[in-house]
Design a protein around this motif. Structure first.
Motif, PDB file in Angstrom:
ATOM      1  N   GLY A   5      -2.238  -9.329 -10.457  1.00  0.00           N
ATOM      2  CA  GLY A   5      -2.964 -10.154  -9.553  1.00  0.00           C
ATOM      3  C   GLY A   5      -4.327  -9.557  -8.824  1.00  0.00           C
ATOM      4  O   GLY A   5      -4.735 -10.280  -7.858  1.00  0.00           O
ATOM      5  N   ASN A   6      -4.583  -8.565  -9.181  1.00  0.00           N
ATOM      6  CA  ASN A   6      -5.627  -7.856  -8.620  1.00  0.00           C
ATOM      7  C   ASN A   6      -6.532  -6.987  -9.859  1.00  0.00           C
ATOM      8  O   ASN A   6      -6.040  -6.874 -10.684  1.00  0.00           O
ATOM      9  CB  ASN A   6      -5.209  -6.905  -7.651  1.00  0.00           C
ATOM     10  CG  ASN A   6      -4.089  -6.066  -7.954  1.00  0.00           C
ATOM     11  OD1 ASN A   6      -3.868  -5.768  -9.244  1.00  0.00           O
ATOM     12  ND2 ASN A   6      -3.302  -5.597  -7.047  1.00  0.00           N
ATOM     13  N   THR A   7      -7.748  -6.280  -9.233  1.00  0.00           N
ATOM     14  CA  THR A   7      -8.453  -5.263 -10.017  1.00  0.00           C
ATOM     15  C   THR A   7      -7.969  -4.325 -10.254  1.00  0.00           C
ATOM     16  O   THR A   7      -6.975  -3.873  -9.437  1.00  0.00           O
ATOM     17  CB  THR A   7      -9.952  -5.451  -9.538  1.00  0.00           C
ATOM     18  OG1 THR A   7      -9.660  -4.675  -8.393  1.00  0.00           O
ATOM     19  CG2 THR A   7     -10.394  -6.666  -9.248  1.00  0.00           C
ATOM     20  N   ARG A   8      -8.309  -3.497 -11.369  1.00  0.00           N
ATOM     21  CA  ARG A   8      -7.833  -2.109 -11.462  1.00  0.00           C
ATOM     22  C   ARG A   8      -8.068  -1.124 -10.201  1.00  0.00           C
ATOM     23  O   ARG A   8      -7.280  -0.516  -9.815  1.00  0.00           O
ATOM     24  CB  ARG A   8      -8.547  -1.601 -12.792  1.00  0.00           C
ATOM     25  CG  ARG A   8      -8.043  -0.100 -13.039  1.00  0.00           C
ATOM     26  CD  ARG A   8      -8.836   0.412 -14.444  1.00  0.00           C
ATOM     27  NE  ARG A   8      -8.734   1.538 -14.621  1.00  0.00           N
ATOM     28  CZ  ARG A   8      -7.540   2.059 -15.280  1.00  0.00           C
ATOM     29  NH1 ARG A   8      -6.629   0.936 -15.524  1.00  0.00           N
ATOM     30  NH2 ARG A   8      -7.153   3.332 -15.554  1.00  0.00           N
ATOM     31  N   SER A   9      -9.135  -1.565  -9.719  1.00  0.00           N
ATOM     32  CA  SER A   9      -9.556  -0.416  -8.561  1.00  0.00           C
ATOM     33  C   SER A   9      -8.641  -1.113  -7.264  1.00  0.00           C
ATOM     34  O   SER A   9      -8.097  -0.296  -6.480  1.00  0.00           O
ATOM     35  CB  SER A   9     -10.983  -0.744  -7.946  1.00  0.00           C
ATOM     36  OG  SER A   9     -11.383  -1.829  -7.711  1.00  0.00           O
ATOM     37  N   ASP A  10      -8.148  -2.169  -7.021  1.00  0.00           N
ATOM     38  CA  ASP A  10      -7.159  -2.628  -6.120  1.00  0.00           C
ATOM     39  C   ASP A  10      -5.959  -2.171  -6.370  1.00  0.00           C
ATOM     40  O   ASP A  10      -5.260  -2.069  -5.573  1.00  0.00           O
ATOM     41  CB  ASP A  10      -7.306  -4.126  -5.917  1.00  0.00           C
ATOM     42  CG  ASP A  10      -8.587  -4.743  -5.268  1.00  0.00           C
ATOM     43  OD1 ASP A  10      -9.418  -4.014  -4.674  1.00  0.00           O
ATOM     44  OD2 ASP A  10      -8.889  -6.044  -5.243  1.00  0.00           O
ATOM     45  N   ILE A  68      11.051  -9.628   0.076  1.00  0.00           N
ATOM     46  CA  ILE A  68      10.429 -10.634  -0.595  1.00  0.00           C
ATOM     47  C   ILE A  68       8.685 -10.319  -0.475  1.00  0.00           C
ATOM     48  O   ILE A  68       8.420 -10.398   0.428  1.00  0.00           O
ATOM     49  CB  ILE A  68      10.660 -12.002  -0.557  1.00  0.00           C
ATOM     50  CG1 ILE A  68      12.291 -12.029  -0.371  1.00  0.00           C
ATOM     51  CG2 ILE A  68      10.141 -12.976  -1.332  1.00  0.00           C
ATOM     52  CD1 ILE A  68      12.860 -13.232   0.274  1.00  0.00           C
ATOM     53  N   ASN A  69       8.122  -9.941  -1.821  1.00  0.00           N
ATOM     54  CA  ASN A  69       7.006  -9.549  -1.685  1.00  0.00           C
ATOM     55  C   ASN A  69       5.835 -10.368  -2.498  1.00  0.00           C
ATOM     56  O   ASN A  69       6.293 -11.226  -3.410  1.00  0.00           O
ATOM     57  CB  ASN A  69       6.942  -8.177  -2.131  1.00  0.00           C
ATOM     58  CG  ASN A  69       7.547  -7.110  -1.435  1.00  0.00           C
ATOM     59  OD1 ASN A  69       7.548  -7.202  -0.176  1.00  0.00           O
ATOM     60  ND2 ASN A  69       8.745  -6.690  -2.093  1.00  0.00           N
ATOM     61  N   ALA A  70       4.806 -10.208  -1.937  1.00  0.00           N
ATOM     62  CA  ALA A  70       3.562 -11.001  -2.704  1.00  0.00           C
ATOM     63  C   ALA A  70       3.102 -10.468  -3.714  1.00  0.00           C
ATOM     64  O   ALA A  70       3.252  -9.372  -4.088  1.00  0.00           O
ATOM     65  CB  ALA A  70       2.365 -11.040  -1.526  1.00  0.00           C
ATOM     66  N   PHE A  71       2.262 -11.305  -4.497  1.00  0.00           N
ATOM     67  CA  PHE A  71       1.940 -10.928  -5.918  1.00  0.00           C
ATOM     68  C   PHE A  71       1.003  -9.995  -5.794  1.00  0.00           C
ATOM     69  O   PHE A  71       0.860  -9.056  -6.894  1.00  0.00           O
ATOM     70  CB  PHE A  71       1.386 -12.163  -6.712  1.00  0.00           C
ATOM     71  CG  PHE A  71       0.024 -12.658  -6.416  1.00  0.00           C
ATOM     72  CD1 PHE A  71      -0.817 -12.376  -6.755  1.00  0.00           C
ATOM     73  CD2 PHE A  71      -0.017 -13.621  -5.343  1.00  0.00           C
ATOM     74  CE1 PHE A  71      -2.325 -12.857  -6.480  1.00  0.00           C
ATOM     75  CE2 PHE A  71      -1.264 -14.242  -4.868  1.00  0.00           C
ATOM     76  CZ  PHE A  71      -2.180 -13.771  -5.515  1.00  0.00           C
ATOM     77  N   ASN A  72       0.061  -9.837  -4.927  1.00  0.00           N
ATOM     78  CA  ASN A  72      -1.121  -9.137  -4.959  1.00  0.00           C
ATOM     79  C   ASN A  72      -1.228  -7.562  -4.520  1.00  0.00           C
ATOM     80  O   ASN A  72      -1.843  -6.844  -4.675  1.00  0.00           O
ATOM     81  CB  ASN A  72      -2.313  -9.827  -4.235  1.00  0.00           C
ATOM     82  CG  ASN A  72      -1.867  -9.726  -2.820  1.00  0.00           C
ATOM     83  OD1 ASN A  72      -0.789  -9.861  -2.293  1.00  0.00           O
ATOM     84  ND2 ASN A  72      -3.039 -10.063  -1.783  1.00  0.00           N
ATOM     85  N   ILE A  73       0.036  -7.167  -3.981  1.00  0.00           N
ATOM     86  CA  ILE A  73       0.274  -5.774  -3.514  1.00  0.00           C
ATOM     87  C   ILE A  73       1.738  -5.425  -3.645  1.00  0.00           C
ATOM     88  O   ILE A  73       2.454  -5.196  -2.813  1.00  0.00           O
ATOM     89  CB  ILE A  73      -0.125  -5.737  -1.924  1.00  0.00           C
ATOM     90  CG1 ILE A  73       0.430  -6.557  -0.910  1.00  0.00           C
ATOM     91  CG2 ILE A  73      -1.694  -5.546  -1.837  1.00  0.00           C
ATOM     92  CD1 ILE A  73       0.221  -6.492   0.498  1.00  0.00           C
TER      93      ILE A  73
END
Length: 179
Positions: A5-10, A68-73
């Motif tokens: 759910g994020n870019t390679r650098s993220d 319970i964690n978010a998709f982006n991190i």
């Protein structure tokens, strides 16, 4: 990229943040040593009699921390929650967002193979949580990052209200994680 759910650098930032957080908290744990009880402030005289004093203390809870964690991190979000729970003497159950289950599964493999997580302190549930939240009790804690609607759903579950389960919600990135 395909499952994070994020870019390679993220994604690199996510991994660096996770490892940095775990390393920082591990150093705090080393300073604590084998203590089972931590004091909070000085003892306070409660009455005119100097023998009657009070002291706030921190003791481990006997439950589990459901994270319970978010998709982006998927890495950093888990590490922030897990580090606090482990310092509190609690094992953790990591429940990543379903969309990042593959990334979370790989993180689990790395944590287990490397021995980063002490044996018996880490479990992961990917996909649906099923009725997991119907089995938590007052010794357990839930830490959630995601939408405010889902946070409300978690907080308002009958079992969580009845058992007085501690719930921390970071909804829609409006709350801060303070170290």
């Amino acid at each position: 990229e395909q499952n994070g759910g994020n870019t390679r650098s993220d994604a690199k930032f996510d991994i660096d943040g996770a490892t940095g957080t775990l390393a920082f908290y591990a150093k705090l744990g080393e300073k604590m040593g084998d203590k089972k009880v931590l004091t909070d402030g000085d003892a306070i005289q409660l009455t005119r009699n100097p023998r009657w004093v009070g002291q706030h203390v921190y003791t481990p809870r006997r439950g589990v921390a459901v994270l319970i964690n978010a998709f982006n991190i998927p890495a950093w979000g888990f590490a922030e929650k897990a580090a606090c729970a482990l310092l509190a003497g609690m094992p953790v159950i990591n429940k990543p967002a379903t969309s990042t289950s593959l990334v979370a599964a790989r993180i689990t493999e790395i944590l287990v193979e490397s021995g980063v997580m002490p044996e018996g302190t880490y479990s992961a549930v990917t996909g649906s949580a099923g009725d997991m939240l119907d089995h938590v009790n007052w010794q357990d804690v839930i830490a959630f990052t995601g939408s405010s609607d889902t946070g409300l759903f978690i907080r308002s579950r009958e079992n969580i209200l009845r058992q007085n389960v501690r719930v921390n919600v970071e909804a829609d990135s409006l709350n801060a994680a303070v170290l």
